[in-house]
Design a protein around this motif. Sequence first.
Motif, PDB file in Angstrom:
ATOM      1  N   ASP A   1     -17.652  38.089   8.083  1.00  0.00           N
ATOM      2  CA  ASP A   1     -16.406  38.048   7.336  1.00  0.00           C
ATOM      3  C   ASP A   1     -15.658  36.797   7.781  1.00  0.00           C
ATOM      4  OD1 ASP A   1     -13.888  38.469   6.158  1.00  0.00           O
ATOM      5  OD2 ASP A   1     -14.241  40.624   6.153  1.00  0.00           O
ATOM      6  N   LEU A   2     -15.599  35.780   6.936  1.00  0.00           N
ATOM      7  CA  LEU A   2     -15.044  34.485   7.305  1.00  0.00           C
ATOM      8  C   LEU A   2     -13.969  34.050   6.325  1.00  0.00           C
ATOM      9  CD1 LEU A   2     -18.403  32.603   7.992  1.00  0.00           C
ATOM     10  CD2 LEU A   2     -16.927  33.705   9.689  1.00  0.00           C
ATOM     11  N   THR A   3     -12.951  33.411   6.845  1.00  0.00           N
ATOM     12  CA  THR A   3     -11.916  32.813   6.014  1.00  0.00           C
ATOM     13  C   THR A   3     -11.616  31.424   6.564  1.00  0.00           C
ATOM     14  OG1 THR A   3     -10.931  34.963   5.505  1.00  0.00           O
ATOM     15  CG2 THR A   3      -9.567  33.015   5.138  1.00  0.00           C
ATOM     16  N   ALA A   4     -11.657  30.434   5.679  1.00  0.00           N
ATOM     17  CA  ALA A   4     -11.372  29.065   6.098  1.00  0.00           C
ATOM     18  C   ALA A   4     -10.860  28.269   4.910  1.00  0.00           C
ATOM     19  CB  ALA A   4     -12.623  28.407   6.670  1.00  0.00           C
ATOM     20  N   GLU A   5      -9.699  27.643   5.084  1.00  0.00           N
ATOM     21  CA  GLU A   5      -9.113  26.783   4.063  1.00  0.00           C
ATOM     22  C   GLU A   5      -9.025  27.477   2.712  1.00  0.00           C
ATOM     23  OE1 GLU A   5     -11.240  23.120   3.985  1.00  0.00           O
ATOM     24  OE2 GLU A   5     -10.773  22.604   6.056  1.00  0.00           O
ATOM     25  N   VAL A   7     -10.795  29.863   1.493  1.00  0.00           N
ATOM     26  CA  VAL A   7     -12.054  30.435   1.009  1.00  0.00           C
ATOM     27  C   VAL A   7     -12.423  31.623   1.879  1.00  0.00           C
ATOM     28  CG1 VAL A   7     -14.504  30.022   0.607  1.00  0.00           C
ATOM     29  CG2 VAL A   7     -12.844  28.201   0.169  1.00  0.00           C
ATOM     30  N   HIS A   8     -12.724  32.743   1.241  1.00  0.00           N
ATOM     31  CA  HIS A   8     -13.083  33.964   1.961  1.00  0.00           C
ATOM     32  C   HIS A   8     -14.518  34.346   1.612  1.00  0.00           C
ATOM     33  CE1 HIS A   8     -12.729  38.582   2.488  1.00  0.00           C
ATOM     34  NE2 HIS A   8     -13.110  38.013   3.613  1.00  0.00           N
ATOM     35  N   LEU A  35     -19.626  38.472  -1.145  1.00  0.00           N
ATOM     36  CA  LEU A  35     -18.419  38.165  -1.918  1.00  0.00           C
ATOM     37  C   LEU A  35     -17.885  36.815  -1.477  1.00  0.00           C
ATOM     38  CD1 LEU A  35     -16.048  38.862  -3.831  1.00  0.00           C
ATOM     39  CD2 LEU A  35     -14.949  40.021  -1.895  1.00  0.00           C
ATOM     40  N   LEU A  36     -17.737  35.921  -2.427  1.00  0.00           N
ATOM     41  CA  LEU A  36     -17.152  34.607  -2.173  1.00  0.00           C
ATOM     42  C   LEU A  36     -15.900  34.477  -3.023  1.00  0.00           C
ATOM     43  CD1 LEU A  36     -17.072  31.647  -1.193  1.00  0.00           C
ATOM     44  CD2 LEU A  36     -18.598  31.082  -3.095  1.00  0.00           C
ATOM     45  N   THR A  37     -14.761  34.347  -2.373  1.00  0.00           N
ATOM     46  CA  THR A  37     -13.492  34.181  -3.077  1.00  0.00           C
ATOM     47  C   THR A  37     -12.943  32.794  -2.773  1.00  0.00           C
ATOM     48  OG1 THR A  37     -13.010  36.540  -2.849  1.00  0.00           O
ATOM     49  CG2 THR A  37     -11.188  35.110  -3.457  1.00  0.00           C
ATOM     50  N   SER A  38     -12.798  31.995  -3.814  1.00  0.00           N
ATOM     51  CA  SER A  38     -12.271  30.648  -3.682  1.00  0.00           C
ATOM     52  C   SER A  38     -11.361  30.409  -4.877  1.00  0.00           C
ATOM     53  CB  SER A  38     -13.409  29.627  -3.650  1.00  0.00           C
ATOM     54  OG  SER A  38     -12.891  28.312  -3.572  1.00  0.00           O
TER      55      SER A  38
END
Length: 236
Positions: A1-5, A7-8, A35-38
């Motif tokens: 589970d990553l979040t950066a700039e 983008v999740h 799941l890619l949220t941008s």
Amino acid sequence: DLTAEGVHIAFSGGGIDGALVGQRLVSDSRAGDFLLTSPPGAVTIRNVRAATDIELGSSNVLPGDAKLSIEQLSIVDAERGNSPVLDAANIKIASKVGLEPHTTLLNLHATYDAESLLLYGTRIADANVGVSLDKIDVAALDTYSRLLERISVGADSAAEVGKALAHTLAAGPSLTIDPLRFRLDGEPFTAHLEIAANPAAFAATDSVDLDSWLALLPALRSTVNVDVSKKLAREI
């Protein structure tokens, strides 16, 4: 589970099992939810399975069987609203590639299935497509592809491409799409397409003129059948 700039990425994990013995690769892989949220969009992929039983060689041809299934593939573009611009359920792809004994002719059979596909507001259900490519001369096709790449960077290879294409067609390749079947907004559509080259027409042909594609038509045999509901035909 990553979040950066902004983008999740959320990924539930996956795994792969398999064995490589000589040139034979047998594998079975799977992945859970991704799941890619941008902003402004998002991509969701659920339950992917893939399996192979193929022979690795020096060419681009990989004889053997391969399968891929995806339970759900969804793409949301917030600029177009909250509903997905693409939403597909239960996608299945299967392919079988074989080389004819004592020849370099390739046969490829593949099927594409989807229980449901929503694309920009148009819903397609029960889609089933079968594609067959037979008697493809692998060596001639490789040469043809390389020459096209040379042309794309400005090389003058039109004459050589014409010869490679004539060699490819002399093997009598064919393309069959059967079935092409789906329901569009509940209305049925079924089609069959076959295009095949006549080897005799190219046996004495040294080259194909790339500037005169119409000259190829007498040497090709084609059949198209379409069965469609009256309501869908009117809408089309």
